[in-house]
Design a protein around this motif. Sequence first.
Motif, PDB file in Angstrom:
ATOM      1  N   PRO A  69       0.811  -1.231   0.000  1.00  0.00           N
ATOM      2  CA  PRO A  69       0.000   0.000   0.000  1.00  0.00           C
ATOM      3  C   PRO A  69       0.835   1.266   0.000  1.00  0.00           C
ATOM      4  N   ASP A  70       2.102   1.173   0.413  1.00  0.00           N
ATOM      5  CA  ASP A  70       2.968   2.352   0.450  1.00  0.00           C
ATOM      6  C   ASP A  70       3.731   2.550  -0.849  1.00  0.00           C
ATOM      7  N   HIS A  71       3.711   1.543  -1.723  1.00  0.00           N
ATOM      8  CA  HIS A  71       4.446   1.638  -2.993  1.00  0.00           C
ATOM      9  C   HIS A  71       3.624   0.988  -4.110  1.00  0.00           C
ATOM     10  N   LEU A  72       2.383   1.412  -4.245  1.00  0.00           N
ATOM     11  CA  LEU A  72       1.517   0.851  -5.281  1.00  0.00           C
ATOM     12  C   LEU A  72       2.052   1.172  -6.663  1.00  0.00           C
ATOM     13  N   PRO A  73       1.939   0.213  -7.621  1.00  0.00           N
ATOM     14  CA  PRO A  73       1.389  -1.130  -7.469  1.00  0.00           C
ATOM     15  C   PRO A  73       2.469  -2.213  -7.333  1.00  0.00           C
TER      16      PRO A  73
END
Length: 361
Positions: A230-234
């Motif tokens: 969630p912090d480095h989508l995708p």
Amino acid sequence: MSTPEWMDRTRAVRPGEELDAAWLEKYLAEKVPGLTGPLGVEQFPGGHSNLTYLLRMGEKELVLRRPPFGAKAIKAGHDMGREYRILSKLEPVYPKVPRPLVFCGEGESPMGVPFYVMERARGVIIRAKPPKGIELTPDFMRRLSENFVDNLVELHAVDWHAAGLGEIGKPEGYLGRQVAGWTERYGKARTDDIPEMEQVATWLAGHLPAELAPTLIHNDYKYDNLVLDPDHLPSIRAVLDWEMATIGAPLSDLGMALAYWGQADDPEERVALPFGLTMLPGNLTREQLVARYAEKSGRDVSGIAFHYVLSLFKVSVIAQQIYYRFKQGLTKDERFAAMLFGVQILSKTAARAIETGSIRP
């Protein structure tokens, strides 16, 4: 622990699929250091095979996996001990798996079946409905579909010899056994007359290709088995559901991904199947997936049409097995009533692919 709006939601356990929570709380407290009760149990509503539960003990979130009720038609696909061993040996060399914690054999389990418990891999999962709070723009889906292929190439590059995973499969003659085995499974779970299923099985048996060097394969690689960071989508944080993993033909893994990969220009009935959001604008097409895989892996993909047809057949058989369990009254999950339509649609798709020799719509 707060639950972000994009996180998979659980629900109360379905009637008839309850766990012995009192026994399980005591068992986990003894087996997993640092766990303290009370134990809360909920169920993940998705999935059509092994049953998956969310366990909460204090600040810890765990996931329990056990075979479904009435699972007799495909015992190998519900081998909890095998799945646990795969995760245990894979984690040191391929960190994109949930950390396994404890396995409980059939003789020790009050459920009468084996199960295992692992840490929960928290993140975003792209299912049939978009996750709340995340905009699936064409750019997002393009990057996700590229990461999807690149991660499959990474998985196929795992040194399975060094990881000690040789025990999980017999790569020699893999494709022949696959065709024979899935044809036999279909026969055991058959309920209705679907001519395309017989046609496809016969064609597969007569068109076995030469096999490439074997790799570790997941065998159920699709969007909703990926956990995104969630912090480095995708970016992909973890790959889930290793129950069908083995050592075998890498193109069969790519073929399975293609079988689940609907496109916007596919026939309407296939687009309607609940296989995720691969038809959204920005996604690579099936042909583009194959081309990127070839570029990144260096493998010859000229035989991909066979693997696509085989994978469509396998997914059809899986759906047929689920429908068979429903018809036999071995599960009360009403979602399974519609599985027969999936068998009909996918087998027709496979028959068309045989006619055209192509993975195109």
